[in-house]
Scaffold this active site. Structure first.
Site, PDB file in Angstrom:
ATOM      1  N   GLY A   1      77.074 -29.105 -21.625  1.00 60.56           N
ATOM      2  CA  GLY A   1      77.026 -30.057 -22.747  1.00 60.56           C
ATOM      3  C   GLY A   1      76.289 -29.449 -23.932  1.00 60.56           C
TER       4      GLY A   1
ATOM      5  NE  ARG B   1      67.603 -18.231 -38.396  1.00 65.25           N
ATOM      6  CZ  ARG B   1      66.286 -18.291 -38.501  1.00 65.25           C
ATOM      7  NH1 ARG B   1      65.570 -18.763 -37.483  1.00 65.25           N
ATOM      8  NH2 ARG B   1      65.678 -17.885 -39.588  1.00 65.25           N
TER       9      ARG B   1
ATOM     10  NE  ARG C   1      80.128 -29.909 -18.342  1.00 65.64           N
ATOM     11  CZ  ARG C   1      79.821 -30.716 -19.369  1.00 65.64           C
ATOM     12  NH1 ARG C   1      80.760 -31.138 -20.190  1.00 65.64           N
ATOM     13  NH2 ARG C   1      78.579 -31.101 -19.566  1.00 65.64           N
TER      14      ARG C   1
ATOM     15  N   GLY D   1      72.301 -26.604 -19.499  1.00 66.39           N
ATOM     16  CA  GLY D   1      71.625 -27.555 -18.618  1.00 66.39           C
ATOM     17  C   GLY D   1      71.531 -27.037 -17.194  1.00 66.39           C
ATOM     18  CG  ASP D   2      71.261 -29.811 -13.926  1.00 65.10           C
ATOM     19  OD1 ASP D   2      72.216 -29.938 -14.715  1.00 65.10           O
ATOM     20  OD2 ASP D   2      71.006 -30.633 -13.028  1.00 65.10           O
TER      21      ASP D   2
ATOM     22  CB  THR E   1      70.255 -30.725 -21.649  1.00 62.94           C
ATOM     23  OG1 THR E   1      70.426 -32.108 -21.339  1.00 62.94           O
ATOM     24  CG2 THR E   1      68.934 -30.288 -21.053  1.00 62.94           C
TER      25      THR E   1
ATOM     26  CG  ASP F   1      71.007 -36.111 -20.705  1.00 57.91           C
ATOM     27  OD1 ASP F   1      71.125 -36.902 -21.664  1.00 57.91           O
ATOM     28  OD2 ASP F   1      71.957 -35.782 -19.973  1.00 57.91           O
TER      29      ASP F   1
ATOM     30  CG  ASP G   1      68.856 -33.602 -17.266  1.00 57.61           C
ATOM     31  OD1 ASP G   1      68.661 -32.597 -17.974  1.00 57.61           O
ATOM     32  OD2 ASP G   1      69.966 -33.899 -16.814  1.00 57.61           O
TER      33      ASP G   1
ATOM     34  N   GLY H   1      72.464 -40.578 -21.066  1.00 63.18           N
ATOM     35  CA  GLY H   1      71.510 -40.283 -19.998  1.00 63.18           C
ATOM     36  C   GLY H   1      72.062 -40.753 -18.671  1.00 63.18           C
ATOM     37  NE  ARG H   2      77.727 -38.760 -17.016  1.00 62.02           N
ATOM     38  CZ  ARG H   2      78.589 -39.529 -17.657  1.00 62.02           C
ATOM     39  NH1 ARG H   2      78.923 -40.700 -17.159  1.00 62.02           N
ATOM     40  NH2 ARG H   2      79.138 -39.155 -18.789  1.00 62.02           N
TER      41      ARG H   2
ATOM     42  CB  ALA I   1      63.861 -52.004 -26.424  1.00 60.14           C
TER      43      ALA I   1
HETATM   44  P1  ADP Z   1      75.218 -28.347 -17.829  1.00 61.58           P
HETATM   45  O1  ADP Z   1      74.779 -26.928 -17.927  1.00 61.58           O
HETATM   46  O2  ADP Z   1      75.161 -29.042 -19.163  1.00 61.58           O
HETATM   47  O3  ADP Z   1      74.500 -29.090 -16.734  1.00 61.58           O
HETATM   48  P2  ADP Z   1      77.629 -28.210 -16.161  1.00 61.58           P
HETATM   49  O4  ADP Z   1      77.001 -28.868 -14.990  1.00 61.58           O
HETATM   50  O5  ADP Z   1      79.001 -28.615 -16.527  1.00 61.58           O
HETATM   51  O6  ADP Z   1      76.771 -28.367 -17.502  1.00 61.58           O
HETATM   52  O7  ADP Z   1      77.633 -26.639 -15.868  1.00 61.58           O
HETATM   53  C1  ADP Z   1      78.151 -25.712 -16.807  1.00 61.58           C
HETATM   54  C2  ADP Z   1      78.919 -24.627 -16.111  1.00 61.58           C
HETATM   55  O8  ADP Z   1      78.040 -23.891 -15.250  1.00 61.58           O
HETATM   56  C3  ADP Z   1      80.025 -25.098 -15.202  1.00 61.58           C
HETATM   57  O9  ADP Z   1      81.223 -25.393 -15.901  1.00 61.58           O
HETATM   58  C4  ADP Z   1      80.217 -23.895 -14.291  1.00 61.58           C
HETATM   59  O10 ADP Z   1      81.002 -22.900 -14.928  1.00 61.58           O
HETATM   60  C5  ADP Z   1      78.794 -23.368 -14.160  1.00 61.58           C
HETATM   61  N1  ADP Z   1      78.223 -23.837 -12.878  1.00 61.58           N
HETATM   62  C6  ADP Z   1      77.654 -25.038 -12.597  1.00 61.58           C
HETATM   63  N2  ADP Z   1      77.279 -25.113 -11.312  1.00 61.58           N
HETATM   64  C7  ADP Z   1      77.624 -23.928 -10.740  1.00 61.58           C
HETATM   65  C8  ADP Z   1      77.514 -23.371  -9.419  1.00 61.58           C
HETATM   66  N3  ADP Z   1      76.979 -24.069  -8.416  1.00 61.58           N
HETATM   67  N4  ADP Z   1      78.002 -22.131  -9.232  1.00 61.58           N
HETATM   68  C9  ADP Z   1      78.549 -21.411 -10.230  1.00 61.58           C
HETATM   69  N5  ADP Z   1      78.682 -21.878 -11.481  1.00 61.58           N
HETATM   70  C10 ADP Z   1      78.235 -23.108 -11.750  1.00 61.58           C
END
Ligand code: ADP
Length: 327
Positions: free
Chosen positions: A15, A25, A76, A106-107, A130, A132, A134, A175-176, A191
């Site tokens: 995201g 940068r 993704r 993100g994670d 991110t 969030d 989180d 914020g899921r 609020a």
């Molecule tokens: P965010 O980083 O915002 O949490 P995602 O959870 O969609 O977003 O993860 C981003 C990308 O990271 C995924 O589309 C995938 O390519 C890669 N990714 C996520 N989890 C794994 C995993 N367990 N193994 C390998 N690649 C992963």
């Protein structure tokens, strides 16, 4: 520590969040300062697999610090979840002698980075990008401050019309899995109730507070709900309230993607610049598989697996304060 890096790649993944450009940068310019070759990888891991990788100069990141989104784009990638995809990505890095990566995401992105780094011995540094907030290991994340300020500005506007009509408004913010945007924006806009995934909401208490306020003719009521709240989205919560208080004049506003966009706040630009600088410094001294965070205004390193697994905890006292201040 391990071998010295010579060429680094930077990507934004998952995201998007405002401030990612400021981080890109900082990475590019710090890398160039140290005499490294710096490559921008387009569309996250997807671009790494598709060989959409381009040399960056100081000029390539001119005039972007104030822009939302990400000039590197983000995506993704299902292919990166498979070993074959990651292997393809590795060979694209190898042919350019890219021996270090900075992943802003993100994670999920960190999970991918960790796997990749372990399999192919490419040091990876994560920056928490991110809205969030989180991710454990940092007091804030790149984009959170901007997102929360966007939510506050929007809710302030909603409050004006809410007040004019004596209405109950349910505002759903992003914020899921994490309620930080709801918590901060809810407190900042006064609020009466905040519904977040981290804490159990006593629905009876929420309903009776709304009924009691109706009796007191305190008709302006604002409930801020995180999209991942325990009752589902804002519309679900309206159904529950309507069943018990059929006379309530309720409106719903779902803020949605406006929270992701816009020019990053000063705080997000600062934190992104700070983290981006230390991401490169980390690669230079051989750090690997860590996320650069900021705790108490100091740079803090967290192993990617800890940043992934742990979630921040929301202090219970905040929920108490919300109720007292809104009574
Ligand atoms: P965010 O980083 O915002 O949490 P995602 O959870 O969609 O977003 O993860 C981003 C990308 O990271 C995924 O589309 C995938 O390519 C890669 N990714 C996520 N989890 C794994 C995993 N367990 N193994 C390998 N690649 C992963």
């Amino acid at each position: 520590m391990s071998k010295k890096v010579t060429n680094i790649g930077v990507l934004t993944s998952g995201g998007d969040s405002p401030g990612m450009n400021a981080a890109v940068r900082a990475v590019v310019r710090t890398g160039i300062f140290h005499g490294l070759g710096v490559y921008g990888i387009m569309r996250g891991y997807a671009g790494m697999i598709d060989d959409d990788i381009h040399p960056m100069t100081g000029r390539s990141v001119a005039n972007i610090i104030q822009r939302g989104g990400t000039i590197l784009k983000t995506a993704r990638s299902k292919e990166f979840m498979e070993y074959a995809g990651r292997e393809k990505a590795y060979y694209n890095l190898k042919k350019r002698n890219i021996d270090g990566l900075v992943i802003i995401g993100g994670d999920g992105s960190f999970r991918g980075a960790q796997k990749f780094s372990n399999e192919f011995d490419i040091p990876c540094i994560g920056l928490p990008g991110t809205i969030d907030k989180d991710i454990a290991g940092s007091d804030t994340t790149i984009g959170f401050d901007t997102a929360v300020n966007t939510a506050v500005q929007a809710i302030d506007k909603i409050r004006d019309t809410m007040d004019a009509h004596d209405r109950l408004f349910i505002v759903e913010v992003m914020g899921r899995d994490a309620g930080y945007i709801a918590l901060h924006s809810g407190i900042a806009t006064g609020a009466e109730n905040i519904v977040i995934p981290e804490t159990k909401t006593d629905i009876e208490e929420l309903l009776s507070s709304l009924m009691e306020k109706e009796k007191r003719k305190k008709l302006v009521n604002l409930v801020v709900v995180a999209e991942g709240g325990e009752f589902g989205d804002a519309n679900e919560l309206v159904k529950i309230i309507k069943e018990r208080i059929p006379t309530a004049d309720i409106r719903v506003c779902i803020l949605g993607h406006i929270q992701r966009g816009g020019s990053p706040s000063c705080a997000d630009r600062l934190v992104a610049s700070h983290m981006g600088y230390y991401a490169v410094e980390s690669l230079m001294i051989g750090r690997n598989n860590v996320m650069v965070g900021v705790i108490n205004n100091k740079i803090h390193y967290t192993p990617l697996d800890k940043a992934v697994k742990e979630k921040q905890k929301i202090g219970q006292e905040w929920m108490k304060i919300v109720k007292i201040l809104a009574s």
